[in-house]
Design an enzyme around this catalytic site. Structure first.
Site, short mmCIF file in Angstrom:
data_model
loop_
_atom_site.label_atom_id
_atom_site.label_comp_id
_atom_site.label_asym_id
_atom_site.label_seq_id
_atom_site.Cartn_x
_atom_site.Cartn_y
_atom_site.Cartn_z
N CYS A 198 9.88 11.24 -7.86
CA CYS A 198 9.65 10.82 -9.26
C CYS A 198 9.58 12.09 -10.04
CB CYS A 198 8.50 10.06 -9.38
SG CYS A 198 7.06 11.28 -9.26
N GLU A 254 -0.97 -8.88 7.26
CA GLU A 254 -1.09 -8.56 8.80
C GLU A 254 -1.87 -9.68 9.23
OE1 GLU A 254 -2.67 -4.66 9.17
OE2 GLU A 254 -0.88 -3.95 8.96
N GLN A 255 -1.59 -11.04 8.98
CA GLN A 255 -2.23 -11.94 9.71
C GLN A 255 -1.97 -12.28 11.22
OE1 GLN A 255 -0.07 -14.64 7.00
NE2 GLN A 255 -2.06 -15.90 6.05
N CYS A 311 8.59 11.35 -2.25
CA CYS A 311 8.80 10.92 -3.47
C CYS A 311 9.51 11.48 -4.25
CB CYS A 311 7.29 10.56 -4.14
SG CYS A 311 7.39 9.89 -5.57
N CYS A 317 2.21 8.03 -6.21
CA CYS A 317 2.83 9.56 -6.05
C CYS A 317 1.56 10.13 -6.00
CB CYS A 317 3.81 9.47 -7.18
SG CYS A 317 4.06 11.40 -7.01
N GLU A 367 -7.48 4.30 15.43
CA GLU A 367 -7.15 2.77 15.66
C GLU A 367 -6.52 2.55 17.05
OE1 GLU A 367 -4.56 1.67 12.44
OE2 GLU A 367 -6.06 2.30 11.07
N ARG A 405 0.84 -1.10 -0.03
CA ARG A 405 0.20 0.09 -0.14
C ARG A 405 1.00 1.14 -0.15
NH1 ARG A 405 -2.22 -0.41 6.30
NH2 ARG A 405 -0.32 -0.48 7.26
N ASN A 443 -5.60 6.76 4.54
CA ASN A 443 -5.06 6.07 5.68
C ASN A 443 -3.71 6.33 6.10
OD1 ASN A 443 -5.70 3.73 7.84
ND2 ASN A 443 -3.69 3.25 7.05
N GLU A 444 -3.51 7.08 7.17
CA GLU A 444 -2.11 7.22 7.72
C GLU A 444 -1.11 7.76 6.65
OE1 GLU A 444 -0.57 3.80 9.88
OE2 GLU A 444 -1.88 4.27 11.57
C1 GAL Z 1 -1.88 0.97 11.14
C2 GAL Z 1 -2.55 1.14 9.76
C3 GAL Z 1 -3.67 -0.32 9.91
C4 GAL Z 1 -3.04 -1.40 10.22
C5 GAL Z 1 -2.38 -1.34 11.50
C6 GAL Z 1 -1.58 -2.38 12.01
O1 GAL Z 1 -0.72 1.79 10.86
O2 GAL Z 1 -3.52 2.27 9.72
O3 GAL Z 1 -4.21 -0.22 8.35
O4 GAL Z 1 -1.96 -1.37 9.18
O5 GAL Z 1 -1.25 -0.23 11.54
O6 GAL Z 1 -0.45 -2.91 11.14
#
Ligand code: GAL
Length: 659
Positions: free
Chosen positions: A154, A347-348, A152, A108, A296, A104, A142-143
Site C-alpha cells: 500500500c 474455524e467450526q 503489503c 497494514c 498452540e 484477520r 498472533n502469528e
Molecule cells: C493458528 C492460529 C489460531 C488458529 C489455528 C487453527 O495458526 O494461530 O488462531 O487459527 O491456527 O487454525
C-alpha cells in the site's frame, strides 16, 4: 515450572457453558490458558471506551482453580468501527487489490491509524492487567504474517520503504549501486521514484526484492517492538512472547526474538507427515532463547478456514506423543489448541480437546492421562535443557535470496536445510538452528547449507571456527552472493573458496529430473556410488582432497565433494545434494557420536540435562513397533521400571530414561 495449557476463548461461550469448563480443565492437569488474542472488539466496543468486565471474572475463576493466564494482545483484528473510520489501514496486495476485512491480519502495520489504535488497546490492557492475580504473561498479536500477510504493497508501505532505504543507504546513488540498477534501466534520481516490487511483467531486480522483503520483516518487528515496550514498561513482572510459526520464512525470527522474553510456536503436525518436521520447528524455536513453549499444540482434527475441509483425526496416542516430542526437544510449556471446538465462525471444523458439544471423550482422556504423566515426571524435567553439539546455520537473507532465485526447479533453501537437519537428527543428535551471528565455538560441527550470502566478516568467522578445531559442512551455492544480493565477482564459492580449498569450475542444474552418477574415493562410503541430480557443482581442488567424483561424461573424474583440513579443523564442501540414505552415512561420519546409535527410521532420541542430571527421551514416531538397542540399562520414569539394553517401543511409545 512446566506449563500444561490450552487456548481458551471465553467470548465464544455462554456463562452456563463456561461454568463446566474450568473443573474439567483442572481435572486434566491444565495449569495455564492463553486467551483474548482476537477479542479487541470486546475490549473496546467503541473508540476509547474500554471494557474488561467480560474477562476479569474468568481470569479470577481460573486463578482460583490454580490456572494461570497468558493474555494475547488482540491487535490482528481491529474492531469494525475502526475499519469504518480508517479504511486506509487495510493492506493492499502485490496486484494493487485491497485486502478485505471480515477475517484477520488484514491491516497494514505501516498505517499510522492502525499503529495508534494498536498502541492504545495494548496500553489500556497492560494498565488494567498489570497487577491482576493470575496473569503471568503476554503474547503479542498472533502469528505475524499468517495467511500471507507479511508483505503489503500500500501507499503507507511505499513511503515507509523509501524512509527505510534513506536510513540504510543515505543517497539514491548508493541504492543504484547496491541494486545494480544499470540493468534494465532502473536508475533513480529521487527517492520518490523508487517503487515497491509489485507484480510486474517479469521478475524483479533481486537487490530491490531482497531489500523489500527485509523491510517487510522489519515492519513486523517494529510493530511488535512498540507493543513489547509498552508491556514491559507497565507489566515488568510478566513475560512477553509471540507465537512464531516454526519454519515460516517471511520474518527474520532471530531479530524478532531479540524482543521476546520467551520463544513460542504453534505446532500442527500432520498425523501422517514426516515425524522430523515438528522436531525441526521445535529446535528452530528453542534455538532463539534456549527453551520454548508450544503456544498452540494440535489436539484434534484441523479444519481449514479457507477450504472448509475437516482434517485428519489424531490417532490414539498421537496427542500424547506430540506433547512429549516437544518436551524432549526442550519445551517448558505446551498449550493445546483449542479447549473446545467452536460452534460458529470460520474455524467450526477446527477441533480441540473437546468437540462442539463439550463432552469429554477420547482426546480429553488422552490429555488428562498425559497431564498425569507430566505431574509425575515434572520434578525430574524442571531445570533441564537441551544442549546441542551440532549447529545448523539457517539465515534469512539467504532464504529470501533463494525464494526469489532458487536456481533449479525443485530446489528450496529451507527444504535443503531440513534435509540436512534430518540427517543429524536421525543420528540421535539434537541440533541448534542458528543465524550467522551465533557464537559457534560451543559446537563440534556446524552445517551451513547453501549459505549464498557471505560477507567478509562471516567468512572470517567461519574460518576462525575451523582453525580452532570445528568441522564445517558447506553445500551447493555457498558464497555466491554479496549482502546486496549481487553475484560475487570472484571464483565461487566466493569468500569461502580459500577456506573450502576448492573453486567451482562448472555448475549443472538439472531441470528435467536427469541424474549424474558419483562415486566415493574416501571415507565411510568408499567405492560406493549414488545418483545425484537437481544441482551439481564440479570442483577444482586447490588445497582440498577430493572425496567423491563424477563418473558420467563429460565430467568423469571431476570432484564433487572435497575435504580441506584447515588449522585444527576441517571443511567439507559438498557440491551435490546426496540422496537421503547416502547423506545419512556421509554426514553421520563427520558428526559427534551419539550414545544411542543405529536408530530405526522415525525413532527420535533427545537429551535434556542440567549438568548434574540428564534425561534421555526415546520416542517412536513411526507407524510400527520398533526395536532399539540402548547403550546400557536405564531407569525409565514413566513406567518406573529398568529397561534396556534391548527394548521394543510401541507405536507412539515414549521412554524417559534417567541418565
Ligand atoms: C493458528 C492460529 C489460531 C488458529 C489455528 C487453527 O495458526 O494461530 O488462531 O487459527 O491456527 O487454525
Amino acid at each position: 515450572m512446566l506449563y500444561y495449557g490450552t487456548c481458551y476463548y471465553p467470548e465464544h461461550w455462554t456463562a452456563e457453558q463456561a461454568k463446566q469448563h474450568i473443573p474439567l480443565m483442572k481435572k486434566a492437569g491444565i495449569n495455564v490458558v492463553r486467551m483474548a488474542e482476537f477479542a479487541w472488539c470486546k475490549f473496546e466496543p467503541e473508540a476509547g471506551r474500554y471494557r474488561f468486565d467480560w474477562l476479569d471474572p474468568v481470569i479470577a475463576a481460573l486463578h482460583e482453580a490454580g490456572i494461570a493466564t497468558v493474555l494475547g494482545t488482540p491487535t490482528c483484528i481491529p474492531p469494525q468501527w475502526a475499519l469504518q473510520r480508517y479504511p486506509g489501514m487495510l493492506q493492499v496486495d502485490a496486484d494493487g487489490r485491497t485486502r478485505n476485512p471480515g477475517a484477520r491480519c488484514h491491516c497494514c502495520k505501516n498505517a499510522p491509524a492502525y499503529q495508534a489504535l494498536a498502541e492504545g488497546i495494548v496500553r489500556e490492557m497492560a494498565r488494567h492487567y498489570a497487577a491482576m492475580d493470575g496473569v503471568i504473561g503476554w503474547q503479542i498479536d498472533n502469528e505475524f504474517g499468517c495467511h500471507g500477510t507479511t508483505r503489503c504493497y500500500c501507499g503507507h508501505c511505499e513511503k515507509a520503504f523509501r524512509e527505510w532505504l534513506i536510513e540504510k543507504y543515505a543517497t539514491e546513488e548508493a541504492v543504484n549501486e547496491a541494486w545494480g540498477t544499470a540493468f534494465w534501466g532502473f536508475d533513480f534520481r529521487q527517492w520518490a521514484e523508487i517503487p515497491l516490487p509489485r507484480t510486474m511483467p517479469t521478475g524483479s531486480n533481486p537487490g530491490h526484492w531482497l531489500d523489500f522483503v527485509r523491510f517487510c520483516s522489519d515492519t513486523q518487528i517494529k510493530f511488535h517492538k512498540a507493543q513489547y515496550d509498552v508491556l514491559k514498561g507497565l507489566c515488568p513482572d510478566h513475560f512477553v512472547t509471540h507465537n512464531f510459526m516454526g519454519r515460516f520464512g517471511e520474518i527474520d525470527y532471530y531479530k524478532l526474538s531479540d524482543h521476546v522474553d520467551r520463544a513460542c510456536w504453534d505446532n500442527y503436525p500432520d498425523p501422517w507427515g514426516d515425524p522430523y518436521a515438528p522436531a525441526y520447528a521445535h529446535e528452530i524455536t528453542r534455538s532463539f532463547k534456549g527453551t520454548f513453549w508450544v503456544m498452540e499444540e494440535k489436539s484434534g482434527p484441523t479444519g481449514d478456514a479457507s477450504t472448509g475441509l475437516l482434517g485428519e483425526q489424531p490417532e490414539p496416542g498421537q496427542i500424547r506423543r506430540w506433547f512429549w516430542q516437544a518436551v524432549a526437544n526442550g519445551a517448558d510449556g505446551i498449550a493445546f489448541f483449542r479447549w473446545r471446538a467452536c460452534l460458529t465462525g470460520a474455524e467450526q471444523y477446527w477441533h480441540g480437546i473437546l468437540d462442539h458439544d463439550g463432552v469429554p471423550r477420547r482426546r480429553y482422556k488422552e490429555v488428562r492421562r498425559t497431564g498425569e504423566e507430566l505431574a509425575k515426571v515434572a520434578p525430574e524435567i524442571a531445570g533441564t535443557r537441551v544442549e546441542a553439539k551440532v549447529a545448523l546455520i539457517r539465515n534469512f537473507d539467504t532464504l529470501w535470496s533463494s525464494e526469489r532465485q532458487p536456481g533449479a526447479s525443485g530446489l528450496s533453501y529451507d527444504d535443503h536445510c531440513f534435509e540436512m537437519y534430518r540427517a543429524v537428527k536421525r543420528r540421535g543428535l539434537n541440533c541448534d538452528i542458528v543465524d550467522t551471528t551465533a557464537d559457534l565455538s560451543r559446537y563440534r560441527a556446524a552445517i551451513a547449507p547453501a549459505l549464498s550470502i557471505v560477507t567478509e566478516d562471516l567468512a572470517q568467522k567461519l574460518t576462525a571456527y575451523v582453525l580452532a578445531g570445528g568441522t564445517l559442512v558447506l553445500t551447493p551455492q555457498s558464497g555466491t552472493r554479496t549482502a546486496t544480493n549481487a553475484m560475487a565477482d570472484v571464483p565461487k564459492p566466493g569468500l569461502l573458496a580459500e577456506l573450502a580449498g576448492v573453486t567451482i569450475e562448472e555448475v549443472r542444474p538439472y531441470h528435467h529430473g536427469q541424474t549424474n552418477e558419483i562415486s566415493f574415493a574416501r571415507g565411510p562410503l568408499i567405492a560406493e556410488t549414488c545418483k545425484v541430480g537437481t544441482w551439481v557443482e564440479m570442483l577444482e581442488c586447490t588445497t582440498a582432497e577430493p572425496i567423491a567424483e563424477c563418473r558420467d561424461e563429460p565430467f568423469a573424474s571431476k570432484p564433487v565433494i572435497a575435504c580441506n583440513s584447515h588449522g585444527k579443523g576441517s571443511v567439507y564442501y559438498m557440491g551435490v545434494h546426496l540422496p537421503p540414505a547416502t547423506l545419512l552415512t556421509f554426514l553421520g561420519s563427520l558428526l559427534p557420536q551419539a550414545p544411542i546409535q543405529d536408530l530405526p527410521a522415525g525413532v527420535e532420541v533427545t537429551q535434556r540435562t542440567n549438568g548434574d542430571k540428564g534425561l534421555v527421551f526415546v520416542i517412536n514416531n513411526s507407524r510400527e513397533r520398533q526395536p532399539v538397542v540402548l547403550d546400557k540399562q536405564y531407569p525409565e520414569l514413566l513406567s518406573g521400571e529398568t529397561v534396556g539394553p534391548e527394548v521394543t517401543i510401541a507405536k507412539n511409545g515414549i521412554l524417559i530414561l534417567r541418565a
